[in-house]
Every structure is written in C-alpha cells, then in structure tokens.
Design a protein around this motif. Structure first.
Motif, PDB file in Angstrom:
ATOM      1  N   GLU A   1       0.827  -1.210   0.000  1.00  0.00           N
ATOM      2  CA  GLU A   1       0.000   0.000   0.000  1.00  0.00           C
ATOM      3  C   GLU A   1       0.861   1.260   0.000  1.00  0.00           C
ATOM      4  O   GLU A   1       0.525   2.242  -0.658  1.00  0.00           O
ATOM      5  N   GLN A   2       1.979   1.258   0.727  1.00  0.00           N
ATOM      6  CA  GLN A   2       2.872   2.418   0.750  1.00  0.00           C
ATOM      7  C   GLN A   2       3.481   2.673  -0.628  1.00  0.00           C
ATOM      8  O   GLN A   2       3.762   3.814  -0.979  1.00  0.00           O
TER       9      GLN A   2
ATOM     10  N   HIS B   1      -0.306   3.279  -3.221  1.00  0.00           N
ATOM     11  CA  HIS B   1      -1.277   4.350  -2.971  1.00  0.00           C
ATOM     12  C   HIS B   1      -0.804   5.721  -3.434  1.00  0.00           C
ATOM     13  O   HIS B   1      -1.587   6.447  -4.073  1.00  0.00           O
TER      14      HIS B   1
ATOM     15  N   ARG C   1      -2.832   7.766  -6.278  1.00  0.00           N
ATOM     16  CA  ARG C   1      -3.344   9.101  -5.958  1.00  0.00           C
ATOM     17  C   ARG C   1      -2.830  10.131  -6.969  1.00  0.00           C
ATOM     18  O   ARG C   1      -3.584  10.974  -7.463  1.00  0.00           O
TER      19      ARG C   1
ATOM     20  N   THR D   1      -9.015   3.757   4.126  1.00  0.00           N
ATOM     21  CA  THR D   1      -7.939   4.753   4.109  1.00  0.00           C
ATOM     22  C   THR D   1      -8.427   6.173   4.324  1.00  0.00           C
ATOM     23  O   THR D   1      -7.689   6.994   4.868  1.00  0.00           O
TER      24      THR D   1
ATOM     25  N   THR E   1      -8.448   8.349   2.301  1.00  0.00           N
ATOM     26  CA  THR E   1      -7.561   9.203   1.513  1.00  0.00           C
ATOM     27  C   THR E   1      -8.298  10.161   0.591  1.00  0.00           C
ATOM     28  O   THR E   1      -7.929  11.315   0.480  1.00  0.00           O
ATOM     29  N   TYR E   2      -9.316   9.699  -0.059  1.00  0.00           N
ATOM     30  CA  TYR E   2      -9.959  10.510  -1.087  1.00  0.00           C
ATOM     31  C   TYR E   2     -11.142  11.321  -0.565  1.00  0.00           C
ATOM     32  O   TYR E   2     -11.745  12.067  -1.327  1.00  0.00           O
TER      33      TYR E   2
END
Length: 139
Positions: free
Chosen positions: A21-22, A25, A29, A54, A56-57
């Motif tokens: 994921e690191q 992602h 993105r 996450t 994140t979005y």
C-alpha cells in the motif's frame, strides 16, 4: 502479476500489505489527480475500493456513493469471478471495512441485488441528482 499469490501474501502478512500500500497508494493518488485535471464532464465518479479503510480521497469528493448488495450476493459474485472458496472470500471480507461501515460513509446508495432495470433506474436517478448538484456548485 500472479493475483492469487499476491492476495494470499497481503491478506496473510500485515507488513507485506502495508508495504504494498505504501508503494501503490501514492502512485495511484498521483494518477487520479492528473486524470481529474483533464476532465471536463459535469461530474466525475472515482471508484475507490479502500475509501473507508484509508479515507484518503474523502477530501477530494463532494459525495460518497456506495454500490451495495447483500453479503450472500457479494460472496457468490466474488467466488464466481475469482474462483475462490466461500471461506477464502469470508476471510478477505473480515479484513475489509464492513458493509455497515461502508453504508455509514454513504451519501447515496445503489442497491445491486435486483434486476438490471432496477439498477438502471437507480443510476438514472443519481445521474439527474449529480448533474443538478454540479450545476449548483458551478453557478
């Protein structure tokens, strides 16, 4: 990529999942932001499988749409698509946001348990709503 081996690795090893994921992602993105910069449609849908996990979005969107179905339907579809056993599908689901958690994030929900006509009707209704909201935002 051997999806089966990758799936087994990341669902069995939290550290491996985190490393993957690191790596992925930030690249994903960046690609999303680049693509969004070139869109001229009245609205855009981002398909974000790990939105709840996450977050994140969430700062990038005005609304969250969840496509929902009964757990049994979800399991059956994944088994058919990915050739997994029910136990394998359930083990994966336990490591993901629950249906309840996804629905709690939703501004809008499409129920994907019914017929294709029912699905189309829901899509049409939301398309009308999203076009109207876009007009209001862009006035």
């Amino acid at each position: 990529m051997d999806r089966k081996t990758m799936r087994e690795l990341v669902f069995a090893d939290v550290e491996a999942k985190n490393k993957l994921e690191q790596l992925l992602h930030p690249l994903i993105r960046e690609t999303v932001l680049e693509e969004l910069a070139h869109i001229s449609a009245s609205y855009t849908l981002l398909a974000v499988p790990l939105l709840v996990e996450t977050g994140t979005y969430l700062k990038m969107v005005n609304r969250v749409l969840v496509i929902d179905c009964e757990e049994a339907t979800q399991i059956h579809r994944v088994m058919a698509r990915s050739k997994l056993t029910e136990a394998e599908v359930r083990a994966i689901m336990l490591k993901q946001a629950s249906r309840k958690a996804r629905l709690a994030f939703a501004d809008d929900v499409i129920n994907n348990d019914g017929t294709s006509d029912s699905l189309q009707s829901q899509v049409d209704t939301l398309d009308t709503l999203y076009n109207e909201l876009s007009r209001q935002i862009n006035q």
